[in-house]
Scaffold this active site. Structure first.
Site, PDB file in Angstrom:
ATOM      1  N   TYR A 255       7.855 -44.188  -8.778  1.00  0.00           N
ATOM      2  CA  TYR A 255       7.260 -45.338  -9.480  1.00  0.00           C
ATOM      3  C   TYR A 255       7.627 -46.672  -8.826  1.00  0.00           C
ATOM      4  CZ  TYR A 255      11.526 -45.264 -12.603  1.00  0.00           C
ATOM      5  OH  TYR A 255      12.786 -45.254 -13.144  1.00  0.00           O
ATOM      6  N   GLU A 256       6.905 -47.714  -9.280  1.00  0.00           N
ATOM      7  CA  GLU A 256       6.984 -49.053  -8.676  1.00  0.00           C
ATOM      8  C   GLU A 256       6.602 -49.044  -7.192  1.00  0.00           C
ATOM      9  OE1 GLU A 256       7.075 -51.268 -10.723  1.00  0.00           O
ATOM     10  OE2 GLU A 256       7.871 -50.153 -12.417  1.00  0.00           O
ATOM     11  N   GLY A 257       5.659 -48.201  -6.846  1.00  0.00           N
ATOM     12  CA  GLY A 257       5.225 -48.076  -5.457  1.00  0.00           C
ATOM     13  C   GLY A 257       5.993 -46.964  -4.778  1.00  0.00           C
TER      14      GLY A 257
END
Length: 590
Positions: free
Chosen positions: A441-443
């Site tokens: 997550y978050e890229g």
């Protein structure tokens, strides 16, 4: 199972001795009157109590119970609501927040230490306030004064939470594909319609309200990412006096059933003509949201460090206590039927690897925090600009390298336990499950690697890299360190590969993607070499003051340079193999 204890001695070493943060704070007018050594230590001590005694005990029970969804409402595990109430009484959500709106205004260098404690104690609990802090940052940077005054005080107080509503079922990394739409209303508000998935803390029972930051497209917006706007959409509508009004047209359709972080609610959020208000300029929402996302990327990176620290503490305690076999050199505990497994070389290899990477990560996180503080608070324009360039360069390294090596450390911690590491009661299998999401997550870390190599290094002909390299080279050449030569060799390897890739990418666009992950890892090992050179220099100069602590630092530095930094050699070989081996198979041959 050993209890989590915040590594205060090591945190103070990094802050006060390696980076001399109090001296930096003293020369920054915005911080000079609010933070010094004693204040920082007092905050760290209190943070250690909160995380170790209030939040960590909920980690296993929260994992077993998980967040629950029933008829559109989410409840957190037993104990979370009471702990959160105590947590916000201490003002922890607003630790680094703007003092104008009720935040404590503490430097990010201090904030990263607290983040590590929080993730090490309980990753699921940490995520609820992490998203709030990031949402506050985005609002403070881009919202109108009216929106700031309405939303930031209760958010910093912790009575209201924040969420980041970006991903849609068909649009993850490619945000230009989002379908959520925003229709302007006569009163200046917008009607937001669409559905978002994977929304951390999209619903919960900890706070009175949840302030969703939502990406959506206006009518006739440009196609792709240039047509995205950002809106603040509260779960409960807010009256002009700040009191809560009617429920907004926002609902939680379900929560995900996940591999880890089970006490953190990961929600499907539905916006059915919900009232929202524009944050920043029309069609500039992605840039505004990246203010929050960059904060979250560093925060999630630190999740890797926190989980690794927790795993290390548990593994060391187990290795000292567990007896199996005899040491290769002969019995160390002849009065017992076997020796502690910490005597075995392979166990020591795993433990030292965990220790070296976790402590290197802690120093590097503090270094990135230092650049964030300089970019925000320095009154020297040139220093601010340089710090901002370094933040942009190093954020993808921090997010991806912290989490890739954090998982490696947690797996090693689990391995130290042998079969017991696979059993729930010892806690190691939960750490492996919880930290695994941080690479996604978050890229995803692959996207972070593409961002680093493609956008932060190659796109500007290596200007940002040259800035970082100058600092590293200056330290290696002008400070007494046992590892200056090895640090320079590693830096030259990084620079040489960067130049080689610049030329290769001009002829073949596949070269960037083919090399990016290995390149990021090589960059990470070089950055850690810089950190370990700095830590070793301090330890060597002060080894008579606290012999055991500083001797351990020097021994760990020696292990890093002897056994971990050489990984850059194989990474270089892999990168120089180029992209051709990735395209030897036709798609149908996979």
């Amino acid at each position: 199972m050993p209890e989590f204890k915040a590594p205060l001695r090591d945190m103070r070493f990094v802050l006060h001795e390696v980076f001399d943060a109090p001296a930096m704070w003293a020369r920054l007018p915005a911080l000079a009157d609010s933070i010094d050594t004693d204040t920082a230590d007092a905050i760290l001590e209190e943070a250690a109590k909160v995380t170790s005694h209030l939040i960590a005990p909920l980690n296993r029970s929260g994992d077993e119970e998980g967040a629950q969804w029933h008829e559109g409402r989410v409840t957190t595990p037993i104990g979370f609501k009471q702990a959160y109430a105590t947590y916000i009484e201490g003002g922890w959500v607003g630790l680094s927040g703007n003092t104008v709106f009720g935040g404590m205004g503490m430097p990010k260098m201090l904030g990263v230490q607290f983040d590590e404690m929080l993730y090490g104690a309980n990753s699921s609990f940490a995520l609820y306030s992490a998203l709030s802090s990031g949402a506050c940052l985005a609002l403070d940077a881009h919202a109108s004064d009216a929106l700031k005054n309405l939303y930031l005080p209760p958010m910093y107080e912790g009575r209201w939470a924040g969420s980041m509503c970006i991903t849609e079922a068909h649009a993850g990394t490619d945000l230009g594909l989002i379908r959520t739409r925003a229709e302007p209303e006569a009163d200046g508000s917008y009607k937001i319609t669409g559905s978002k998935i994977f929304i951390t803390g999209g619903d919960q029972d900890l706070t009175e309200n949840i302030v969703h930051l939502v990406l959506a497209k206006l009518p006739n917006a440009p196609a792709g990412p240039k047509g995205i706007s950002l809106f603040v959409v509260p779960k409960v509508l807010v009256n002009t006096d700040g009191s809560l009004g009617a429920a907004n047209a926002v609902s939680c359709g379900s929560i995900e059933h996940k591999m880890g972080i089970k006490a953190s609610a990961t929600c499907v959020m539905n916006f059915d003509g919900a009232s929202g208000w524009l944050v920043g300029e029309e069609n500039k929402g992605l840039a505004a949201m990246f203010t929050m996302m960059n904060y979250e990327r560093l925060s999630i990176g630190i999740q890797g460090i926190g989980c690794a620290e927790a795993s290390y503490q548990s593994a060391v305690a187990y290795a000292r206590d567990r007896i199996q076999g005899r040491a290769p050199t002969g019995a160390l505990a002849p009065d017992k039927p076997a020796d502690p497994i910490i005597a075995h070389p392979d166990v020591r290899r795993m433990l030292l690897g965990m220790k070296a990477m976790t402590e290197g990560g802690r120093a590097f996180a503090s270094y990135v925090g230092q650049q964030l503080d300089l970019a925000k608070f320095s009154d020297d324009a040139r220093e601010r600009d340089s710090a901002q360039i370094l933040v942009a360069l190093l954020t993808p390294v921090a997010k991806a390298f912290f989490t890739d090596t954090g998982l490696e450390s947690c797996i090693n911690g689990q391995q130290v336990f042998g079969g017991h590491g696979y059993i729930r009661e010892w806690g190691q299998e939960q750490l492996v499950r919880d930290v695994r999401i941080a690479q996604i997550y978050e890229g995803t870390n692959g996207i972070q690697a593409l961002d680093l190599l493609g956008r932060k290094v190659l796109a500007n002909e290596g200007a940002a890299l040259h800035l970082f390299a100058r600092e590293v080279r200056h330290f290696a050449l002008h400070h007494e360190s046992a590892y200056g030569g090895e640090l320079l060799q590693a830096l030259v390897r990084l620079e040489g590969l960067s130049s080689w890739l610049m030329e290769r990418a001009k002829a073949n666009a596949n070269e960037v993607g083919a090399a990016s992950v290995e390149y990021l890892h090589l960059f990470g090992y070089v950055a850690y070499a810089y950190m370990w050179s700095r830590m070793a220099a301090v330890a060597r100069s002060r080894r008579d003051q606290d012999p055991s602590f500083y001797a351990a630092k020097l021994a760990t530095a020696e292990f890093y340079f002897a056994r971990l930094l050489p990984r850059t050699l194989s990474l270089e070989a892999s990168i120089r193999a180029g992209s051709a081996p990735l395209y030897g198979l036709a798609d149908e041959q996979f």
